[in-house]
Enzyme design. Structure first.
Site, short mmCIF file in Angstrom:
data_model
loop_
_atom_site.label_atom_id
_atom_site.label_comp_id
_atom_site.label_asym_id
_atom_site.label_seq_id
_atom_site.Cartn_x
_atom_site.Cartn_y
_atom_site.Cartn_z
CB CYS A 1 22.36 -66.09 -41.81
SG CYS A 1 23.31 -65.77 -43.31
CG PHE B 1 29.62 -71.86 -46.74
CD1 PHE B 1 29.84 -71.08 -47.86
CD2 PHE B 1 28.73 -72.93 -46.84
CE1 PHE B 1 29.18 -71.35 -49.05
CE2 PHE B 1 28.07 -73.20 -48.02
CZ PHE B 1 28.29 -72.42 -49.14
CG ASP C 1 35.56 -69.79 -46.01
OD1 ASP C 1 34.56 -69.80 -45.27
OD2 ASP C 1 35.94 -68.78 -46.64
CB SER C 2 35.68 -68.81 -51.25
OG SER C 2 35.00 -67.83 -50.48
NE ARG D 1 30.96 -70.93 -33.16
CZ ARG D 1 30.87 -69.80 -33.87
NH1 ARG D 1 30.88 -69.88 -35.20
NH2 ARG D 1 30.79 -68.63 -33.30
CG ASP E 1 27.05 -71.02 -40.91
OD1 ASP E 1 25.94 -70.50 -41.13
OD2 ASP E 1 27.87 -70.57 -40.09
#
Length: 396
Positions: free
Chosen positions: A340, A228, A250-251, A212, A300
Site C-alpha cells: 500500500c 497482518f 496480527d500484532s 478479499r 497485507d
C-alpha cells in the site's frame, strides 16, 4: 484574492491539471495569505492558471482546485464536489450486500485532504489539509443532508495534519451521536464488527474489498495463512468459501479480539481458525523453524515506503517478508501479496518479488494483478493516487 506567481517554465504540470504545486515552483506571493486560504495562481505573464489552497508550511504549497477562472470557490463549490463524490458510489451500495465504502477520496474527488468513509449508519471523516479544515462546517452539513447518518466521527491523522501546520484534531463526534463501541457493517455479504473510535486509520480497510473476494475464490479446502490480518477481511472470506483451516496473525490484541467476534457474527466454524497475536516477521520465522507449511498465504503489510526516499529500505523489507513466505508454501502454493506504499509501483513490486524468489530458491508465476477498488479511483492527472497494488503468485 491574493495572487501567487508561478516561476517561468513551471507551467506544464499545472496545465496538465496535476493538483500539487511545490514551494520551489513559486516565484512570489503578492500578500500574506493564511494557511488554507484560496489563492489565485498566475503565470509569469499574469495569465490565470488555477485556484488553490495555499499553505506556507507545507512542502505542497498549493493544492489546486479549479482551472476555470469564472467558477468561484465558495460553499456551493464544496457542496457540489461532495455531492458528485457521494453519487458516484451509489451503485456500489445499491443492492444491500455492501454498506461500507469510501465516499470521498481526497484528490481523486477534487477535495484534497478530505477522506470520508461510510460504515453502515455512521461516517468516519479525516481532515488532513488546512483548506479543508477551513471549510469543514459546510462539508459536514452537506454530508448530513445527503447521507443522513446517525453520526459523523473525526478520525483525522495527527502526523498528516502536522505537515500542514495543523494541530492535532479534537477528535470525537463532529455531528450526530457517538458510534457504539462496535458498529456492524456488511461487505459482499460478510459481516464485520468495527470499532470506529479506536480502530486503525478510519476504522476499517475497505480498499481490499474486491481483493478479499478474489483471493477467497482460491481458498476452498486450502490451509491458509493470513498475515497482518487486522480484523479478518481475508480470514472471514476464506472461511466462508470453505478453507480447510485459516491461521491469522496480527500484532494488535484489539484486532485479534475483533476478528474472533467477527467469526462468531458470521456463524463460521471457529474450530477451523487459529489466531496468533505476534509480530508477523517473527512468527513467519517461527513457522519456518517448526516446519509449518501452507497452501495459500496472504501478506497485507502496513505502508513500508511512506515516501520515495524510503523506497530502498522498504524494498529490502518487502523482499525479506515475501522470501520467508515463499519458503512456507507447499509446492504450487499461492501467495497473495500487497503493497500500500504509493512510492512502490507495480513494476518495482514485481522486481522485489523476483529477487525474493531468487533468494528463496523458488520459481514464481504472476497469476493475477490486484488494485484498489472503484471507491478509491485514480485521477488521470494524479497518478500518485494509485497506492494499492498486489499480485497473486504461484510459487513452484
Amino acid at each position: 484574492m491574493i495572487d501567487v506567481i508561478l516561476k517561468k517554465g513551471k507551467e506544464k504540470a499545472v496545465m496538465q491539471r496535476h493538483p500539487w504545486l511545490f514551494s520551489g515552483a513559486i516565484d512570489k506571493v503578492k500578500g500574506k495569505p493564511a494557511n488554507g486560504d484560496v489563492v489565485r495562481l498566475l503565470s509569469t505573464e499574469g495569465k490565470f492558471m488555477a485556484y488553490g489552497f495555499y499553505n506556507a508550511q507545507s512542502r505542497v504549497a498549493l493544492r489546486l482546485l479549479e482551472w476555470n477562472e469564472d467558477i468561484a470557490i465558495d460553499g456551493d463549490w464544496f457542496r457540489k464536489k461532495v455531492a458528485v463524490a457521494v453519487s458516484s458510489r451509489s451503485e456500489l451500495l445499491a443492492d444491500g450486500s455492501t454498506n461500507t465504502c469510501r465516499l470521498i477520496f481526497s484528490e481523486a474527488d477534487y477535495l484534497p485532504g478530505l477522506i470520508v468513509d461510510k460504515y453502515a449508519d455512521y461516517l468516519s471523516l479525516q481532515i488532513l489539509t488546512s483548506g479543508i479544515e477551513n471549510n469543514k462546517a459546510v462539508i459536514i452539513d452537506e454530508l448530513q443532508k445527503l447521507m443522513q447518518p446517525k453520526g459523523i466521527f473525526d478520525k483525522s491523522d495527527a502526523s498528516s495534519r502536522e505537515h500542514e501546520g495543523l494541530g492535532a484534531s479534537d477528535g470525537g463526534v463532529l455531528a450526530g451521536s457517538h458510534p457504539p463501541e462496535i458498529v456492524e457493517v456488511k461487505e459482499n455479504n460478510v459481516v464485520y464488527g468495527i470499532n470506529i473510535a479506536e480502530g486503525q486509520k478510519s476504522g476499517f480497510y475497505c480498499d481490499q474489498r474486491d481483493n478479499r473476494h478474489l483471493v477467497a475464490a482460491h481458498t476452498k479446502d486450502k490451509k491458509v495463512l493470513d498475515c497482518f490480518c487486522y480484523t479478518g477481511g481475508f480470514t472471514l472470506n476464506s472461511l466462508k468459501n470453505g478453507a480447510a483451516s485459516v491461521t491469522s496473525v496480527d500484532s494488535s490484541a484489539l484486532a485479534i479480539d475483533t476478528l474472533k467476534q467477527n467469526i462468531a457474527l458470521n456463524g463460521l466454524d471457529a474450530a477451523k481458525h487459529t489466531a496468533i497475536q505476534s509480530d508477523v516477521n517473527k512468527q513467519l520465522r517461527k513457522f519456518k523453524e517448526e516446519g509449518e507449511t501452507f497452501d495459500l498465504i496472504v501478506l497485507d503489510p502496513p505502508k513500508y515506503a511512506p515516501s520515495r526516499s524510503a523506497l530502498v529500505r522498504a524494498s529490502r523489507a518487502y523482499k525479506d517478508l515475501n522470501r520467508i513466505a515463499m519458503l512456507l508454501l507447499n509446492k504450487g502454493g499461492l501467495l497473495a501479496t500487497y503493497s500500500c506504499s504509493g512510492a512502490m509501483d507495480i513494476d518495482n513490486f514485481k522486481q522485489v518479488l523476483a529477487w525474493a524468489a531468487l533468494d528463496a530458491g523458488k520459481e514464481v508465476q504472476f497469476i493475477t494483478q490486484f488494485c484498489q477498488p472503484e471507491d478509491h479511483p485514480v485521477r488521470a492527472s494524479f497518478p500518485e493516487g494509485e497506492y494499492l497494488k498486489g499480485l497473486l503468485c504461484r510459487v513452484l
